[in-house]
Design a protein around this motif. Structure first.
Motif, PDB file in Angstrom:
ATOM      1  N   ILE A  36      26.571  43.688  25.626  1.00 11.36           N
ATOM      2  CA  ILE A  36      27.550  43.319  26.646  1.00 11.36           C
ATOM      3  C   ILE A  36      27.140  43.915  27.994  1.00 11.36           C
ATOM      4  O   ILE A  36      27.229  43.262  29.036  1.00 11.36           O
ATOM      5  CB  ILE A  36      28.956  43.784  26.232  1.00 11.36           C
ATOM      6  N   GLY A  37      26.645  45.161  27.966  1.00 13.71           N
ATOM      7  CA  GLY A  37      26.191  45.787  29.208  1.00 13.71           C
ATOM      8  C   GLY A  37      25.011  45.054  29.816  1.00 13.71           C
ATOM      9  O   GLY A  37      24.951  44.854  31.033  1.00 13.71           O
ATOM     10  N   VAL A  38      24.065  44.630  28.962  1.00 17.30           N
ATOM     11  CA  VAL A  38      22.908  43.883  29.471  1.00 17.30           C
ATOM     12  C   VAL A  38      23.360  42.575  30.097  1.00 17.30           C
ATOM     13  O   VAL A  38      22.880  42.179  31.169  1.00 17.30           O
ATOM     14  CB  VAL A  38      21.895  43.634  28.334  1.00 17.30           C
ATOM     15  N   TYR A  39      24.321  41.903  29.433  1.00 18.93           N
ATOM     16  CA  TYR A  39      24.853  40.666  30.016  1.00 18.93           C
ATOM     17  C   TYR A  39      25.445  40.933  31.396  1.00 18.93           C
ATOM     18  O   TYR A  39      25.212  40.176  32.343  1.00 18.93           O
ATOM     19  CB  TYR A  39      25.918  40.072  29.087  1.00 18.93           C
ATOM     20  N   GLY A  40      26.198  42.066  31.509  1.00 25.17           N
ATOM     21  CA  GLY A  40      26.815  42.369  32.799  1.00 25.17           C
ATOM     22  C   GLY A  40      25.771  42.624  33.877  1.00 25.17           C
ATOM     23  O   GLY A  40      25.910  42.160  35.004  1.00 25.17           O
ATOM     24  N   VAL A  41      24.699  43.364  33.517  1.00 27.43           N
ATOM     25  CA  VAL A  41      23.658  43.648  34.509  1.00 27.43           C
ATOM     26  C   VAL A  41      23.005  42.353  34.972  1.00 27.43           C
ATOM     27  O   VAL A  41      22.712  42.171  36.156  1.00 27.43           O
ATOM     28  CB  VAL A  41      22.609  44.619  33.913  1.00 27.43           C
ATOM     29  N   LEU A  42      22.769  41.418  34.028  1.00 26.01           N
ATOM     30  CA  LEU A  42      22.069  40.183  34.393  1.00 26.01           C
ATOM     31  C   LEU A  42      22.977  39.219  35.147  1.00 26.01           C
ATOM     32  O   LEU A  42      22.527  38.520  36.051  1.00 26.01           O
ATOM     33  CB  LEU A  42      21.528  39.502  33.127  1.00 26.01           C
ATOM     34  N   VAL A  77      20.220  35.374  26.522  1.00 30.24           N
ATOM     35  CA  VAL A  77      19.389  36.584  26.489  1.00 30.24           C
ATOM     36  C   VAL A  77      20.100  37.705  25.737  1.00 30.24           C
ATOM     37  O   VAL A  77      19.550  38.311  24.803  1.00 30.24           O
ATOM     38  CB  VAL A  77      19.038  37.023  27.924  1.00 30.24           C
ATOM     39  N   SER A  78      21.371  37.946  26.107  1.00 34.18           N
ATOM     40  CA  SER A  78      22.069  39.054  25.450  1.00 34.18           C
ATOM     41  C   SER A  78      22.385  38.724  23.998  1.00 34.18           C
ATOM     42  O   SER A  78      22.334  39.602  23.134  1.00 34.18           O
ATOM     43  CB  SER A  78      23.333  39.404  26.221  1.00 34.18           C
ATOM     44  N   LEU A  79      22.690  37.444  23.703  1.00 38.17           N
ATOM     45  CA  LEU A  79      22.955  37.090  22.303  1.00 38.17           C
ATOM     46  C   LEU A  79      21.694  37.256  21.451  1.00 38.17           C
ATOM     47  O   LEU A  79      21.767  37.720  20.315  1.00 38.17           O
ATOM     48  CB  LEU A  79      23.459  35.647  22.210  1.00 38.17           C
ATOM     49  N   LEU A  80      20.540  36.902  22.040  1.00 42.55           N
ATOM     50  CA  LEU A  80      19.289  37.077  21.305  1.00 42.55           C
ATOM     51  C   LEU A  80      19.041  38.553  21.012  1.00 42.55           C
ATOM     52  O   LEU A  80      18.698  38.945  19.886  1.00 42.55           O
ATOM     53  CB  LEU A  80      18.136  36.495  22.120  1.00 42.55           C
ATOM     54  N   MET A  81      19.254  39.396  22.040  1.00 39.93           N
ATOM     55  CA  MET A  81      19.094  40.841  21.832  1.00 39.93           C
ATOM     56  C   MET A  81      20.031  41.341  20.750  1.00 39.93           C
ATOM     57  O   MET A  81      19.645  42.120  19.874  1.00 39.93           O
ATOM     58  CB  MET A  81      19.378  41.595  23.129  1.00 39.93           C
ATOM     59  N   LEU A  82      21.296  40.862  20.793  1.00 34.56           N
ATOM     60  CA  LEU A  82      22.277  41.314  19.801  1.00 34.56           C
ATOM     61  C   LEU A  82      21.845  40.891  18.400  1.00 34.56           C
ATOM     62  O   LEU A  82      21.921  41.692  17.459  1.00 34.56           O
ATOM     63  CB  LEU A  82      23.651  40.736  20.134  1.00 34.56           C
ATOM     64  N   GLY A  83      21.334  39.647  18.280  1.00 32.99           N
ATOM     65  CA  GLY A  83      20.895  39.189  16.973  1.00 32.99           C
ATOM     66  C   GLY A  83      19.776  40.038  16.422  1.00 32.99           C
ATOM     67  O   GLY A  83      19.820  40.496  15.276  1.00 32.99           O
TER      68      GLY A  83
END
Lengths: 99, 173
Positions: free
Chosen positions: A16-22, B104-110
């Motif tokens: 979730i944090g990475v999503y927020g940064v991007l 991108v974040s969903l891929l990382m989470l997976g």
């Protein structure tokens, strides 16, 4: 309690944090997302500290909290400086170093 | 398996707090009001402190509340109010191609979930729940001022440099 449940919570918060940064454009919101990432790392460190019966994880978590405080201080000072010079903190507009 | 080995109360507490934290974190990155995002961040950080208590790390939990909920949040609110002409909802908080961040974040989470479940599938946090005791602060201080003294010095310099740097950057000349 399983080790994996704390690690999974840390992974969810990290992503979730990475999503927020991007995704965020406002510089203050990006700093908040970085706080989420640092907290997920702390959760992992403390889970492993309990798993291995050692206090090293607690020590590292304290160091990370101190580093995060310093990072927020410098980051917000930079945001204030950018705002004073540009009257905006939208990260899309800061493209001088784009090349 | 004995009932005491399951730690039912701790698991229920973990579930409730984890749900609160995930909802709060999602609100932090999706809400379109900077002050509301900061307040949702308080929920996430307090939930993290509660999880640290579940992990029997009371000193880190109290430090978390003092530093994050106390100091960092005040900094964030100051930063918000010093850089915002108006307080309220705005609809241009996201990048113009913010949708790319979702896969991108969903891929990382997976990938991360797969690795964690693969590596720690049913490994218990402690083999004998009766042994789970609070970490004495004396042990932490022995750790900080013993084997990790050099990082502690480095950290002191980092804080000093951060304070001086923040003053230099933010002062009007």
């Amino acid at each position: 309690m399983l080790t994996a449940q704390f690690l999974l919570l840390g992974a969810v918060l990290f992503c979730i944090g990475v999503y927020g940064v991007l995704a965020r454009k406002n510089a203050v919101m990006v700093l908040m997302s970085i706080e989420l990432i640092l907290n997920s790392v702390n959760l992992n460190l403390l889970a492993f500290s309990v798993r291995h019966g050692s206090v090293d994880g607690n020590t590292f978590a304290l160091y990370i909290i101190a580093i995060a405080a310093a990072e927020v201080g410098v980051g917000l000072a930079m945001v204030l400086l950018i705002y004073r010079n540009r009257r905006t903190i939208a990260l899309d507009d800061l493209s001088e170093m784009k090349g | 398996m004995l009932a005491a080995d399951l730690l039912v109360a701790q698991n229920i507490g973990f579930g409730i707090i984890a749900l609160l934290m995930v909802v709060g974190a999602l609100r932090v990155v999706t809400v379109n009001n900077v002050v509301h995002a900061a307040l949702w961040l308080v929920v996430v950080l307090s939930g993290a402190a509660a999880q640290y208590l579940l992990l029997s790390a009371e000193f880190v939990a109290i430090t978390q509340v003092l530093v994050y909920v106390g100091a960092v949040m005040v900094l964030f609110l100051f930063g918000t109010m010093l850089t915002r002409a108006r307080i309220g909802a705005e609809n241009d908080l996201n990048n113009k191609n913010w949708k790319i961040a979702i896969p991108v974040s969903l891929l990382m989470l997976g990938v991360m979930s797969w690795v964690i479940v693969d590596g720690f599938s049913d490994e218990k946090l402690i083999d004998n729940p009766g042994e789970m005791t609070q970490v004495p602060v004396q042990l932490i201080s022995d750790d900080i001022f013993g084997p990790y003294l050099l990082p502690f010095w480095a950290l002191s310099f980092v804080l000093l440099v951060a304070v001086i740097g923040a003053i230099v950057l933010a002062r009007k000349d």
